[in-house]
Enzyme design. Structure first.
Site, mmCIF file in Angstrom:
data_model
loop_
_atom_site.group_PDB
_atom_site.id
_atom_site.type_symbol
_atom_site.label_atom_id
_atom_site.label_comp_id
_atom_site.label_asym_id
_atom_site.label_seq_id
_atom_site.Cartn_x
_atom_site.Cartn_y
_atom_site.Cartn_z
ATOM 1 N N GLY A 37 35.761 45.881 32.419
ATOM 2 C CA GLY A 37 35.851 46.373 31.044
ATOM 3 C C GLY A 37 37.240 46.926 30.819
ATOM 4 O O GLY A 37 37.799 47.632 31.666
ATOM 5 N N LYS A 38 37.846 46.602 29.683
ATOM 6 C CA LYS A 38 39.236 46.995 29.452
ATOM 7 C C LYS A 38 39.430 48.513 29.471
ATOM 8 O O LYS A 38 40.416 49.019 30.002
ATOM 9 C CB LYS A 38 39.748 46.402 28.147
ATOM 10 C CG LYS A 38 40.007 44.910 28.247
ATOM 11 C CD LYS A 38 40.817 44.391 27.096
ATOM 12 C CE LYS A 38 41.252 42.957 27.384
ATOM 13 N NZ LYS A 38 42.170 42.877 28.535
ATOM 14 N N ASN A 41 39.044 49.564 33.155
ATOM 15 C CA ASN A 41 40.182 49.073 33.937
ATOM 16 C C ASN A 41 41.430 49.906 33.684
ATOM 17 O O ASN A 41 42.161 50.270 34.613
ATOM 18 C CB ASN A 41 40.492 47.613 33.581
ATOM 19 C CG ASN A 41 39.408 46.649 34.008
ATOM 20 O OD1 ASN A 41 38.500 47.008 34.757
ATOM 21 N ND2 ASN A 41 39.499 45.427 33.517
ATOM 22 N N GLY A 217 53.792 37.713 30.618
ATOM 23 C CA GLY A 217 53.322 37.074 31.839
ATOM 24 C C GLY A 217 54.405 37.049 32.907
ATOM 25 O O GLY A 217 55.066 38.054 33.178
ATOM 26 N N GLY A 220 57.937 38.579 32.276
ATOM 27 C CA GLY A 220 58.225 40.004 32.187
ATOM 28 C C GLY A 220 57.724 40.656 30.917
ATOM 29 O O GLY A 220 56.595 40.433 30.475
ATOM 30 N N ASP A 241 45.359 35.677 41.032
ATOM 31 C CA ASP A 241 44.362 35.977 40.009
ATOM 32 C C ASP A 241 45.017 36.901 38.979
ATOM 33 O O ASP A 241 45.505 37.970 39.344
ATOM 34 C CB ASP A 241 43.165 36.662 40.676
ATOM 35 C CG ASP A 241 42.048 37.052 39.715
ATOM 36 O OD1 ASP A 241 42.254 36.976 38.493
ATOM 37 O OD2 ASP A 241 40.983 37.446 40.201
ATOM 38 N N ALA A 244 42.954 41.477 34.964
ATOM 39 C CA ALA A 244 43.327 42.906 34.969
ATOM 40 C C ALA A 244 44.817 43.151 35.127
ATOM 41 O O ALA A 244 45.235 44.314 35.244
ATOM 42 C CB ALA A 244 42.552 43.697 36.027
ATOM 43 N N ALA A 245 45.633 42.107 35.102
ATOM 44 C CA ALA A 245 47.083 42.333 35.161
ATOM 45 C C ALA A 245 47.550 43.106 33.927
ATOM 46 O O ALA A 245 48.324 44.063 34.032
ATOM 47 C CB ALA A 245 47.821 41.000 35.270
ATOM 48 N N GLY A 246 47.073 42.694 32.758
ATOM 49 C CA GLY A 246 47.438 43.389 31.527
ATOM 50 C C GLY A 246 46.929 44.819 31.504
ATOM 51 O O GLY A 246 47.641 45.739 31.087
ATOM 52 N N SER A 286 41.725 44.910 42.001
ATOM 53 C CA SER A 286 43.137 44.518 42.050
ATOM 54 C C SER A 286 44.080 45.586 41.511
ATOM 55 O O SER A 286 45.303 45.442 41.614
ATOM 56 C CB SER A 286 43.347 43.221 41.255
ATOM 57 O OG SER A 286 43.290 43.460 39.858
#
Length: 302
Positions: A37-38, A41, A217, A220, A241, A244-246, A286
């Site tokens: 969930g944003k 996260n 992405g 940068g 993967d 959840a990077a954002g 992550s």
């Protein structure tokens, strides 16, 4: 202090060779169950980046609720503002291909009943940062933003998932964070045509008085704040993967601001956190910790 008003989910993740097209079934060998969930996260990301964090949201009275809360509780996020409601805990269904790209379907469940009322009982002030996304009711996000702005705090909106924000929500922001797709949706909503992300961020900053960051992405990030442009390249990492990077970027960026770093230094730490999240499978599993973020930020931006 960072308060996150947002969603809590359980993520069901499966690896596939390629993402399916419309009407197509693709078989994955297995699946994993992770908290996500944003809102959750980003709360975890800010906490692991060193901030004191409270999360306000809602979960169901089901077994998934304990999974959704597990890592947040273990890392010391204040969960007193998470309500138990008569709806299933939110869930996300995530497919990840061999290149690390993903496809996500989210079922709101209890998140649709999330309320900002808990904020009214908090002792808010100028040191507070409110972090918002778009997986809980927008009217409640507006109410939360108005409370924090009235107290003199700062409000950050991550416009994710992509959508058209209400004018009142935009009017109560200090910082807006979008990715390239979200930037395009926002430009269309504001009647600004097909602006490139850099131009969109500049115009939001200049015309709306809201600092704007666009994550790019692997390319940068670009950010505009007070008429000044910042452009940073992403560190090179082995991507497995991008889930959840954002969220890791947003949480670590907010934590850096809360710690007193300037806009550029906060961007560096957000970018380092987002890059590190790409090296581990899953959403919350992550999310990197402060020591890792500082090490990569110090190495990548010398």
């Amino acid at each position: 202090m960072i308060t996150v008003f947002g969603s809590l989910n359980v993520d069901l993740v499966t690896a596939v060779e390629r993402l399916p097209g419309a009407g197509e079934t693709v078989i994955g060998p297995a699946y994993a169950l992770h908290p996500g969930g944003k809102g959750a996260n980003q709360a975890l990301a800010a906490r692991r980046a060193g901030a004191e964090v409270a999360l306000i949201g809602a979960v169901g009275r089901d077994a998934f609720a304990e999974i959704a809360l597990s890592l947040l509780a273990a890392d010391g996020v204040d969960l007193a503002g998470v309500a138990r409601v008569d709806a299933p805990t939110g869930a996300a269904f995530i497919a990840v291909d061999a290149a690390g790209a993903n496809q996500i379907v989210v079922a709101a469940g209890a998140n649709a009943l999330a309320s900002a009322q808990a904020l009214s009982a908090m002792a808010l002030g100028k040191r507070d940062v409110l972090l918002l996304q778009r997986e809980v009711p927008e009217a409640e996000c507006i109410a939360a933003a108005r409370l924090v702005r009235k107290a003199g705090g700062r409000v950050i909106l991550n416009l994710a998932p992509a959508g058209v924000p209400a004018a009142e929500l935009l009017d109560n922001l200090d910082i807006l964070i979008v990715n390239e797709h979200e930037a395009a949706v926002l430009a269309g909503a504001l009647g600004w045509g097909e602006l490139v992300p850099d131009a969109l961020a500049q115009r939001v900053d200049a015309e709306r008085g809201v600092a704007c960051i666009v994550t790019l992405g692997a390319d940068g990030v670009v950010g505009w704040h007070g008429g000044v442009r910042r452009r940073l390249e992403a560190p090179e990492v082995e991507v497995v993967d991008t889930v959840a990077a954002g969220d890791s970027f947003v949480g670590a960026f907010a934590a850096a601001l809360d710690a007193g770093y300037g806009f550029s230094s906060a961007l560096q730490r957000g970018l380092a956190a987002g890059s590190l999240a790409c090296t581990v499978v899953g959403a919350q599993p992550s999310v990197p910790r402060r020591a890792e973020i500082e090490a990569l930020a110090g190495h990548a931006f010398l």
